[in-house]
Write a protein that holds these residues in place. Structure first.
Motif, PDB file in Angstrom:
ATOM      1  N   PRO A  53      -2.644   9.895  -9.826  1.00 37.00           N
ATOM      2  CA  PRO A  53      -2.344   8.657 -10.555  1.00 37.00           C
ATOM      3  C   PRO A  53      -1.176   7.895  -9.937  1.00 37.00           C
ATOM      4  O   PRO A  53      -0.182   8.489  -9.519  1.00 37.00           O
ATOM      5  CB  PRO A  53      -1.978   9.161 -11.967  1.00 37.00           C
ATOM      6  N   GLY A  54      -1.346   6.573  -9.857  1.00 39.77           N
ATOM      7  CA  GLY A  54      -0.276   5.739  -9.350  1.00 39.77           C
ATOM      8  C   GLY A  54      -0.184   5.673  -7.845  1.00 39.77           C
ATOM      9  O   GLY A  54       0.676   4.977  -7.303  1.00 39.77           O
ATOM     10  N   VAL A  55      -1.072   6.370  -7.152  1.00 40.24           N
ATOM     11  CA  VAL A  55      -1.072   6.385  -5.688  1.00 40.24           C
ATOM     12  C   VAL A  55      -2.279   5.604  -5.185  1.00 40.24           C
ATOM     13  O   VAL A  55      -3.385   5.733  -5.709  1.00 40.24           O
ATOM     14  CB  VAL A  55      -1.117   7.835  -5.153  1.00 40.24           C
ATOM     15  N   SER A  56      -2.088   4.793  -4.170  1.00 43.25           N
ATOM     16  CA  SER A  56      -3.182   4.012  -3.623  1.00 43.25           C
ATOM     17  C   SER A  56      -4.190   4.907  -2.910  1.00 43.25           C
ATOM     18  O   SER A  56      -3.817   5.809  -2.160  1.00 43.25           O
ATOM     19  CB  SER A  56      -2.661   2.976  -2.624  1.00 43.25           C
ATOM     20  N   LYS A  57      -5.451   4.655  -3.134  1.00 39.98           N
ATOM     21  CA  LYS A  57      -6.501   5.318  -2.382  1.00 39.98           C
ATOM     22  C   LYS A  57      -6.462   4.818  -0.944  1.00 39.98           C
ATOM     23  O   LYS A  57      -6.305   3.617  -0.690  1.00 39.98           O
ATOM     24  CB  LYS A  57      -7.866   5.022  -3.008  1.00 39.98           C
ATOM     25  N   THR A  58      -6.587   5.711   0.020  1.00 39.04           N
ATOM     26  CA  THR A  58      -6.536   5.322   1.418  1.00 39.04           C
ATOM     27  C   THR A  58      -7.879   4.760   1.868  1.00 39.04           C
ATOM     28  O   THR A  58      -8.871   5.485   1.944  1.00 39.04           O
ATOM     29  CB  THR A  58      -6.134   6.516   2.304  1.00 39.04           C
ATOM     30  N   THR A  59      -7.884   3.447   2.126  1.00 41.92           N
ATOM     31  CA  THR A  59      -9.087   2.780   2.640  1.00 41.92           C
ATOM     32  C   THR A  59      -8.696   1.944   3.851  1.00 41.92           C
ATOM     33  O   THR A  59      -9.060   0.779   3.969  1.00 41.92           O
ATOM     34  CB  THR A  59      -9.720   1.882   1.559  1.00 41.92           C
ATOM     35  N   GLY A  60      -7.939   2.565   4.757  1.00 40.31           N
ATOM     36  CA  GLY A  60      -7.420   1.874   5.923  1.00 40.31           C
ATOM     37  C   GLY A  60      -5.924   2.072   6.015  1.00 40.31           C
ATOM     38  O   GLY A  60      -5.344   2.891   5.294  1.00 40.31           O
ATOM     39  N   CYS A  61      -5.278   1.327   6.901  1.00 45.85           N
ATOM     40  CA  CYS A  61      -3.824   1.418   7.084  1.00 45.85           C
ATOM     41  C   CYS A  61      -3.177   0.073   6.786  1.00 45.85           C
ATOM     42  O   CYS A  61      -3.781  -0.978   6.992  1.00 45.85           O
ATOM     43  CB  CYS A  61      -3.476   1.828   8.512  1.00 45.85           C
ATOM     44  N   HIS A  62      -1.932   0.128   6.316  1.00 49.96           N
ATOM     45  CA  HIS A  62      -1.178  -1.102   6.136  1.00 49.96           C
ATOM     46  C   HIS A  62      -0.460  -1.504   7.416  1.00 49.96           C
ATOM     47  O   HIS A  62      -0.424  -2.674   7.773  1.00 49.96           O
ATOM     48  CB  HIS A  62      -0.153  -0.985   5.014  1.00 49.96           C
ATOM     49  N   ASP A  63       0.108  -0.546   8.127  1.00 53.03           N
ATOM     50  CA  ASP A  63       0.856  -0.877   9.335  1.00 53.03           C
ATOM     51  C   ASP A  63       0.946   0.348  10.232  1.00 53.03           C
ATOM     52  O   ASP A  63       1.017   1.486   9.744  1.00 53.03           O
ATOM     53  CB  ASP A  63       2.265  -1.358   8.990  1.00 53.03           C
ATOM     54  N   ILE A  64       0.951   0.094  11.535  1.00 54.61           N
ATOM     55  CA  ILE A  64       1.115   1.129  12.552  1.00 54.61           C
ATOM     56  C   ILE A  64       2.330   0.752  13.389  1.00 54.61           C
ATOM     57  O   ILE A  64       2.466  -0.396  13.816  1.00 54.61           O
ATOM     58  CB  ILE A  64      -0.105   1.208  13.491  1.00 54.61           C
TER      59      ILE A  64
END
Length: 500
Positions: free
Chosen positions: A270-281
């Motif tokens: 709960p409260g954690v974003s599901k990983t569907t890609g990356c925000h930054d590298i």
């Protein structure tokens, strides 16, 4: 005004604490799509706060616990030397890149080039209108790269918004020739799945590789289908940028499920974003390493083969991290600082109710060798100055201040301002300087503040979402050695070897 030894911890009335706790509960339970990190296509509409929150903000200002509306305050070792207000480009300011005597400033409407040969008196060289959401920006040689992360009618700079559910919609990477700084020329574009929220460049001989980060796929988006479990890789020949092309989609989170093998998010976490890609590298080419901030996961990668990056470690923090946003290596590649963008950059999270460990930086040591290296958590850092409940504030973009033998960083915190902090001891990080403005408003939450704060050739440059381009100077014996380091180019997400 120097509050480093007495950080603001203004008293909070029960009603205000309850309101803040309510906000935290909303942030913890909201699905990732509800609070997409970083402001959206257009400026976020101000949101009224409760009467008690507005009253407490006014009281805190009257008592001198926080600066007055738009008032500038800073520690004694920080000097504010210049400000360039927004001009032709009226939307949100975003990221920065540097080359020689020029700074390149992204804006949701396009980008602006400054002559910073005299940092105390920057001059506008040109402004390019090219709407495309964040317009994340980087430069290499005569080329400038610009991210488009909003669904557009076509790939031109005169495009208009168009639903992502339409197959003809376009988003991705744009390439400009900047050999003439007064007249940049748009030379190429490459469409990428789910667009380009951010990007990082990997210079490699005659080519520049671009690691394109994007996320939040949907079955209703023809060009952004789940599972979107990796990054797009674009290859740009320096001598023929018009031949820029997509060369790979690198799967970073393989798995059997519909969303790959990343963090599943709620309800599991709960409260954690599901990983569907990356925000930054962030890449560190001199060490053939990259660190990925990927929504619900932090990863360490080998980029010896730049077209085929390989994940060598993956970590999660399902207690305090809501959205892994960005990463910064220390110079020896023995540490990585990851940021958590709790609330998507649009919430007031620098307060007592949220606490010191959420919306903060996570410091990880890198232990081991080669492909057996691991990320080991050591500590959190968050600015020690509480902000008003009308100020969006959370950890955001920053860079190293290059001092041999020490790990010092400057970082943007939206309306929390700019913080200079030392993480030489990974378990005991501490702030050593700051700059900030008072709240944009006292009766509503209005998105603003420093998006990016980077150190370049003796000065700190900050791109403030609302107030424009700021130049700061830090005068401190702990950071003074960095003045000896002079770079001819800086893209923060492609970290240089400062001491080579």
């Amino acid at each position: 005004m120097n509050l480093l030894n007495s950080p603001r911890t203004r008293p909070r009335h029960l009603g205000v604490v309850a309101a803040a706790v309510g906000l935290l509960a909303a942030l913890l339970t909201a699905a990732p799509a509800v609070a997409t990190p970083d402001p959206g296509d257009t400026a976020t509409a101000p949101q009224r706060v409760s009467k008690s929150e507005a009253a407490e903000t006014r009281t805190a200002i009257a008592k001198g616990e926080i600066p007055a509306q738009d008032e500038i305050v800073h520690s004694d070792n920080i000097e504010h030397v210049a400000n360039m207000p927004k001009d032709a480009l009226k939307d949100l300011n975003s990221d920065l890149a540097f080359q020689g005597k020029y700074a390149y400033a992204g804006n949701y409407d396009g980008f602006r080039i400054f002559d910073i040969s005299n940092p105390k008196a920057p001059k506008t060289v040109s402004q390019v209108l090219c709407p495309g959401s964040q317009n994340d920006i980087s430069v290499s040689g005569n080329l400038l790269f610009l991210s488009t992360d909003s669904s557009r009618s076509d790939n031109s700079c005169s495009s208009t918004p168009q639903p992502a559910s339409e197959k003809s919609s376009w988003e991705g990477m744009k390439v400009f020739d900047i050999s003439d700084k007064k007249n940049p020329k748009y030379v190429a574009s490459v469409e990428t799945n789910c667009g380009s929220h951010t990007h990082s460049i990997v210079p490699h001989g005659r080519n520049v590789y671009i690691y394109v980060s994007s996320y939040s796929p949907s079955p209703s988006f023809p060009d952004c289908q789940p599972p979107h479990d990796g990054i797009s890789i674009v290859k740009v020949p320096r001598d023929a940028p018009q031949k820029a092309a997509l060369v790979n989609f690198a799967v970073l989170f393989p798995g059997d499920g519909p969303d790959g093998g990343g963090n599943p998010g709620a309800p599991t976490n709960p409260g954690v974003s599901k990983t569907t890609g990356c925000h930054d590298i962030t890449v560190l080419p001199c060490k053939d390493l990259a660190a990925g901030a990927c929504m619900g996961d932090g990863i360490l990668m080998s980029i010896k083969d730049p077209e085929h990056p390989k994940v060598i470690d993956q970590v999660q923090d399902n207690v305090n991290f809501a959205f892994w946003h960005s990463a910064t290596f220390n110079q020896t590649a023995k540490k990585v600082v990851f940021t958590d963008e709790l609330g998507g950059g649009g919430a007031a999270t620098c307060n007592a109710a949220i606490g010191p460990n959420r919306g903060a930086d996570g410091i990880y040591d890198i232990v081991g060798k080669g492909d057996n290296r691991k990320l080991v958590f050591r500590g959190y850092f968050k600015i020690p100055r509480h902000q008003a409940d009308t100020e969006n504030c959370v950890a955001h973009n920053g860079s190293l201040i290059p001092v041999k033998g020490r790990d010092i960083m400057v970082q943007a915190w939206y309306q929390g301002g700019v913080s200079v902090w030392d993480f030489t001891d990974s378990t005991q990080p501490k702030e050593i300087g700051y700059f900030e403005r008072g709240p944009l408003a006292t009766d509503r939450l209005t998105v603003g503040g420093s998006w990016s704060a980077y150190y370049y050739n003796g000065y700190i440059y900050s791109n403030d979402i609302a107030k424009g381009f700021d130049v700061l100077k830090v005068n401190d014996r702990r950071t003074d050695p960095a003045r000896k380091i002079q770079l001819d180019q800086l893209n923060v997400q492609s970290q240089p070897d400062y001491f080579d």
